[in-house]
Design a protein around this motif. Structure first.
Motif, PDB file in Angstrom:
ATOM      1  N   GLU A 477       0.844  -1.189   0.000  1.00  0.00           N
ATOM      2  CA  GLU A 477       0.000   0.000   0.000  1.00  0.00           C
ATOM      3  C   GLU A 477       0.881   1.240   0.000  1.00  0.00           C
ATOM      4  N   SER A 478       0.425   2.268  -0.687  1.00  0.00           N
ATOM      5  CA  SER A 478       1.141   3.535  -0.818  1.00  0.00           C
ATOM      6  C   SER A 478       2.552   3.298  -1.345  1.00  0.00           C
ATOM      7  N   ASP A 479       2.619   2.541  -2.430  1.00  0.00           N
ATOM      8  CA  ASP A 479       3.887   2.229  -3.078  1.00  0.00           C
ATOM      9  C   ASP A 479       4.530   3.517  -3.589  1.00  0.00           C
ATOM     10  N   GLY A 480       5.736   3.801  -3.115  1.00  0.00           N
ATOM     11  CA  GLY A 480       6.481   4.966  -3.570  1.00  0.00           C
ATOM     12  C   GLY A 480       6.164   6.255  -2.858  1.00  0.00           C
ATOM     13  N   VAL A 481       5.239   6.223  -1.884  1.00  0.00           N
ATOM     14  CA  VAL A 481       4.870   7.435  -1.148  1.00  0.00           C
ATOM     15  C   VAL A 481       4.837   7.104   0.342  1.00  0.00           C
ATOM     16  N   HIS A 482       5.683   7.780   1.124  1.00  0.00           N
ATOM     17  CA  HIS A 482       5.684   7.550   2.566  1.00  0.00           C
ATOM     18  C   HIS A 482       4.357   7.957   3.187  1.00  0.00           C
ATOM     19  N   ILE A 483       3.985   7.300   4.271  1.00  0.00           N
ATOM     20  CA  ILE A 483       2.780   7.644   5.021  1.00  0.00           C
ATOM     21  C   ILE A 483       3.100   8.851   5.887  1.00  0.00           C
ATOM     22  N   ALA A 484       2.670  10.016   5.424  1.00  0.00           N
ATOM     23  CA  ALA A 484       3.043  11.263   6.095  1.00  0.00           C
ATOM     24  C   ALA A 484       2.392  11.395   7.461  1.00  0.00           C
ATOM     25  N   GLY A 485       1.181  10.874   7.603  1.00  0.00           N
ATOM     26  CA  GLY A 485       0.456  11.048   8.858  1.00  0.00           C
ATOM     27  C   GLY A 485       1.028  10.254  10.007  1.00  0.00           C
ATOM     28  N   ILE A 486       1.694   9.133   9.693  1.00  0.00           N
ATOM     29  CA  ILE A 486       2.311   8.286  10.721  1.00  0.00           C
ATOM     30  C   ILE A 486       3.739   8.002  10.265  1.00  0.00           C
ATOM     31  N   PRO A 487       4.653   8.919  10.499  1.00  0.00           N
ATOM     32  CA  PRO A 487       6.024   8.729  10.012  1.00  0.00           C
ATOM     33  C   PRO A 487       6.675   7.462  10.549  1.00  0.00           C
ATOM     34  N   SER A 488       6.431   7.170  11.833  1.00  0.00           N
ATOM     35  CA  SER A 488       6.985   5.975  12.467  1.00  0.00           C
ATOM     36  C   SER A 488       5.848   5.209  13.111  1.00  0.00           C
ATOM     37  N   LEU A 489       5.605   3.992  12.641  1.00  0.00           N
ATOM     38  CA  LEU A 489       4.543   3.191  13.244  1.00  0.00           C
ATOM     39  C   LEU A 489       4.894   2.826  14.679  1.00  0.00           C
ATOM     40  N   TYR A 490       6.147   2.468  14.932  1.00  0.00           N
ATOM     41  CA  TYR A 490       6.536   2.099  16.300  1.00  0.00           C
ATOM     42  C   TYR A 490       6.309   3.260  17.261  1.00  0.00           C
ATOM     43  N   ARG A 491       6.768   4.444  16.913  1.00  0.00           N
ATOM     44  CA  ARG A 491       6.612   5.597  17.810  1.00  0.00           C
ATOM     45  C   ARG A 491       5.141   5.968  17.983  1.00  0.00           C
ATOM     46  N   ALA A 492       4.395   5.870  16.910  1.00  0.00           N
ATOM     47  CA  ALA A 492       2.975   6.189  17.003  1.00  0.00           C
ATOM     48  C   ALA A 492       2.272   5.227  17.950  1.00  0.00           C
ATOM     49  N   GLN A 493       2.589   3.944  17.835  1.00  0.00           N
ATOM     50  CA  GLN A 493       1.959   2.956  18.704  1.00  0.00           C
ATOM     51  C   GLN A 493       2.405   3.114  20.155  1.00  0.00           C
ATOM     52  N   LEU A 494       3.672   3.414  20.371  1.00  0.00           N
ATOM     53  CA  LEU A 494       4.158   3.619  21.739  1.00  0.00           C
ATOM     54  C   LEU A 494       3.496   4.840  22.368  1.00  0.00           C
ATOM     55  N   ASN A 495       3.460   5.938  21.639  1.00  0.00           N
ATOM     56  CA  ASN A 495       2.819   7.147  22.157  1.00  0.00           C
ATOM     57  C   ASN A 495       1.344   6.904  22.465  1.00  0.00           C
ATOM     58  N   ASP A 496       0.689   6.178  21.574  1.00  0.00           N
ATOM     59  CA  ASP A 496      -0.730   5.912  21.755  1.00  0.00           C
ATOM     60  C   ASP A 496      -0.973   5.049  22.996  1.00  0.00           C
ATOM     61  N   ARG A 497      -0.144   4.040  23.186  1.00  0.00           N
ATOM     62  CA  ARG A 497      -0.323   3.137  24.333  1.00  0.00           C
ATOM     63  C   ARG A 497      -0.009   3.815  25.650  1.00  0.00           C
ATOM     64  N   LEU A 498       1.019   4.666  25.660  1.00  0.00           N
ATOM     65  CA  LEU A 498       1.445   5.310  26.910  1.00  0.00           C
ATOM     66  C   LEU A 498       0.754   6.647  27.147  1.00  0.00           C
ATOM     67  N   GLY A 499      -0.076   7.088  26.187  1.00  0.00           N
ATOM     68  CA  GLY A 499      -0.722   8.381  26.340  1.00  0.00           C
ATOM     69  C   GLY A 499       0.255   9.524  26.287  1.00  0.00           C
ATOM     70  N   ALA A 500       1.251   9.397  25.385  1.00  0.00           N
ATOM     71  CA  ALA A 500       2.322  10.395  25.316  1.00  0.00           C
ATOM     72  C   ALA A 500       2.063  11.459  24.271  1.00  0.00           C
ATOM     73  N   GLY A 501       0.809  11.639  23.872  1.00  0.00           N
ATOM     74  CA  GLY A 501       0.501  12.657  22.876  1.00  0.00           C
ATOM     75  C   GLY A 501      -0.058  12.025  21.623  1.00  0.00           C
ATOM     76  N   SER A 502      -0.211  12.821  20.614  1.00  0.00           N
ATOM     77  CA  SER A 502      -0.781  12.347  19.362  1.00  0.00           C
ATOM     78  C   SER A 502       0.067  11.241  18.771  1.00  0.00           C
ATOM     79  N   ALA A 503      -0.594  10.259  18.186  1.00  0.00           N
ATOM     80  CA  ALA A 503       0.125   9.159  17.542  1.00  0.00           C
ATOM     81  C   ALA A 503       0.954   9.631  16.362  1.00  0.00           C
ATOM     82  N   SER A 504       0.631  10.799  15.814  1.00  0.00           N
ATOM     83  CA  SER A 504       1.362  11.278  14.637  1.00  0.00           C
ATOM     84  C   SER A 504       2.622  12.034  15.004  1.00  0.00           C
ATOM     85  N   THR A 505       2.811  12.320  16.286  1.00  0.00           N
ATOM     86  CA  THR A 505       3.998  13.064  16.699  1.00  0.00           C
ATOM     87  C   THR A 505       4.757  12.255  17.741  1.00  0.00           C
TER      88      THR A 505
END
Length: 670
Positions: A477-505
């Motif tokens: 999916e999104s071949d050749g185009v980075h997912i701008a809204g979630i630059p790092s899936l790992y960081r987004a998931q960690l932030n989301d789980r720990l309540g460390a702010g928006s998953a996109s930052t």
């Protein structure tokens, strides 16, 4: 055999129109809601993209600590092994604090030559002063320089009396809750093994022809029970390989660790080296750091030089470790199988390798046989790759490659009969916002297992045509185009789980620039031409690659040329300058020298042999200022490896504007 409807339903989801919101582009698998949290899209069987954030030191729920120094030493003459080991042992008998830490051993600046492996102990941190603390292996065996336990450590032992089978017909990928047989003794907080036992049908579908077996592919996954509701169990980290009737059965056990199991260990802030006799020497330390049977530890800010195998490798029983900001540099030893697995996760559980760099590895970011996920490589860079990154063999499961960049293939593929039967190297792998200058092979494995490439860029495309086999393409999916809204899936998931702010930052990545510093007297190159261009693994090494500020690319002359006169490159500047220095980041320059001639507008300013001047491979050539706008660099004879090949990652030209020439040119123009 035909796939189940699960695979086809998920494929349909992946063909959905991309979703956009205030946080930028997302995918059909995961999006960000209006509160900044991640929302996952399940298929009809409940399969979702798993939460990979349950990796690393204490699952990222605790920061890596700055443990107090309780003993400091300086190097002594001769063998420092006993000197360092005695300091570690002395701290290891001190009482531990509430977090299990006993104290740090500080190695003051200097060279510590050691004649054998140093063994870490629970609660002890080994800390240096940065690159001024050098620990050098001077032994001629292939043993690691530093080890946490050893290959002989027995690992964990299942408690058979606690065994209970999972009774659900289907436990999906990404699930954390399932039902077990009644009459169990499990409680919240219990450390358990989730065991996946394949059926003969699974073996026949996947690896029967490669010699795979039920017993050989029974895999234990370390987990902790978070909740118990009757016979319903919730575990911490998700299921990353499907459990469903007819394909694989699941069991839950309590287990005991071996008596020598280690915890709370850190290795940080130092330079590790392996001595060697010549560039083909393999009779020296192969691994800087090896980890067995140890939990909640870290390796950070460590540079390693000349090791034939790796900076760090994780084997049986390693669990919840973080490797951060480490570099694998200048490996030494013959370049063949069994070498240069720069950062390797063997049978490691929930390992996080982030912000790391590898130069001249073979398999730079790699998992091994039956690696029990989840595991994560995040924000890592490899250059001068000699082979592919990705799972290496035998059904490694649940690895996230998150913002990983290489200059050769990044693959999850069927390796068929490679080695002694590598077969399907990986299943349920996610490539997220990765980049390779070569191709990316994403194979779709048998059964309900999948492999994903999401937001990835591959210079030669994402394909099902592998090195050993052509298979159906995995889910792209999104071949050749980075997912701008979630630059790092790992960081987004960690932030989301720990309540460390928006998953996109969240936590920013330091990134890797490869020492591409900008100097005040650096001049602007506008173009370059070369006498010839090499092709390596299908990648053309173009002249413009040598001044693109990207250490992963390079220009190279064609090594197939028999005439040294074709091995040259000429740069044009944006004006006429008084040029007094040329810097070249020459390929393989720590073990290879080049005979060079440098000319400014046809006038020779250097004729001699290259000499390494800093850690990142820069060679500096200084001379009396010469006015000109063109700089030509030529080989005058074969390099020290006997090749007619000139190659540079980056070129920098320094000087100042020739004011008289500039004034004259302006006057003529007017």
């Amino acid at each position: 055999m035909k796939k189940t409807t699960t695979k086809y339903t998920l494929l349909a989801l992946l063909t959905a129109i991309l979703t956009f919101n205030a946080f930028g582009q997302t995918t059909s698998l995961v999006s960000i809601d209006t509160c900044g949290h991640l929302t996952y899209t399940p298929d009809e069987n409940g399969n979702v993209l798993p939460d990979f954030s349950y990796v690393g030191y204490h699952h990222g729920e605790k920061p890596i600590p700055d443990v107090k120094v309780v003993k400091a030493i300086s190097p002594v003459g001769g063998d420092n092994r006993y000197h360092i080991q005695s300091a570690i042992d002395a701290v290891a008998v001190l009482p531990a604090d509430a977090n299990g830490h006993r104290g740090a051993v500080l190695l003051n600046s200097g060279l510590y030559e050691v004649g054998g492996t140093i063994f870490m102990k629970s609660g002890v941190v080994l800390r240096g002063m940065g690159n001024t603390t050098i620990v050098r292996a001077v032994f001629t065996t292939r043993d690691p320089l530093i080890s946490v336990n050893s290959k002989a450590s027995p690992g964990h032992e299942l408690i058979e009396s606690t065994k209970k089978q999972i009774t659900d017909e289907y436990v999906p990928f990404g699930a954390r809750t399932f039902t077990i047989e009644s009459g169990h003794s499990f409680n919240e907080g219990d450390r358990v093994v989730l065991q996946r036992v394949p059926t003969q049908k699974w073996v026949d579908l996947t690896g029967g022809k490669y010699g795979w077996s039920i017993r050989g592919y029974t895999v234990d996954f370390f987990r902790v029970i978070e909740a118990v509701n009757g016979d319903t169990i919730t575990i911490d980290a998700p299921v990353i390989d499907h459990i469903y009737r007819g394909i694989a059965n699941g069991y839950v056990y309590k287990y005991n660790n071996s008596p020598d199991y280690k915890t709370e260990i850190g290795i940080e802030n130092m330079r590790l080296e392996s001595s060697y006799s010549d560039e083909n020497d393999r009779n020296h330390s192969h691994r800087a750091i090896s980890v067995y049977a140890a939990e909640n530890g870290w390796v950070r800010n460590v540079d390693t030089y000349h090791f034939t195998m790796s900076t760090v490798s994780f084997s049986d029983g390693s669990y919840k470790w973080t490797v951060d900001n480490c570099r694998y540099l200048r490996p030494v030893g013959t370049l063949n199988s069994g070498t240069r697995y720069s950062f390797g996760i063997g049978k490691g559980h929930q390992i996080l390798i982030q912000n790391c760099f590898s130069d001249f590895g073979r398999h730079d970011f790699v998992s091994g046989s039956r690696t029990p996920g989840p595991n994560v490589f995040s924000n890592c860079v490899a250059m001068n790759c000699w082979n592919v990154s990705g799972p290496h063999h035998r059904w490694s499961t649940g690895v996230l490659y998150d913002r990983v960049s290489t200059d050769l293939d990044l693959n999850v593929e069927n390796r068929t009969n490679s080695g002694s039967g590598h077969g399907w190297a990986g299943a349920n792998h996610v490539m997220w916002n990765c980049h390779t200058y070569s191709r990316m092979v994403i194979h779709d494995p048998p059964t309900d297992a999948s492999n994903w490439a999401i937001g990835c860029i591959a210079g030669e495309g994402i394909t099902g045509v592998g090195r050993k086999a052509t298979e159906p393409l995995g889910l792209v999916e999104s071949d050749g185009v980075h997912i701008a809204g979630i630059p790092s899936l790992y960081r987004a998931q960690l932030n989301d789980r720990l309540g460390a702010g928006s998953a996109s930052t969240g936590h920013p990545f330091p990134g890797f620039t490869g020492d591409q510093k900008i100097f005040p007297d650096e001049l602007t190159i506008t173009s370059a031409v070369s006498g010839s261009n090499a092709q390596h693994h299908g990648v053309t090494r173009l002249a413009e690659h040598s001044y693109d500020k990207d250490v992963q690319t390079r220009w190279a002359s064609d090594p197939g040329e028999s005439d040294v006169s074709k091995a040259w490159i000429e740069y044009t500047l944006d004006g006429t300058y008084e040029i007094d220095k040329v810097r070249l980041q020459l390929f393989n320059s720590w073990i290879r020298t080049y005979s060079l001639k440098i000319e400014i507008d046809g006038k020779a300013v250097f004729d001699g042999t290259s000499k390494l001047t800093d850690e990142m491979g820069w060679n500096a050539f200084s001379f009396e200022p010469v006015s000109g706008s063109k700089v030509k660099i030529s080989m005058t004879r074969k390099n020290s490896f006997g090749y007619i090949e000139l190659s540079t990652h980056e070129t920098r030209i320094h000087g100042s504007r020739d004011d008289l020439a500039h004034s004259l040119s302006e006057a003529i123009a007017e």
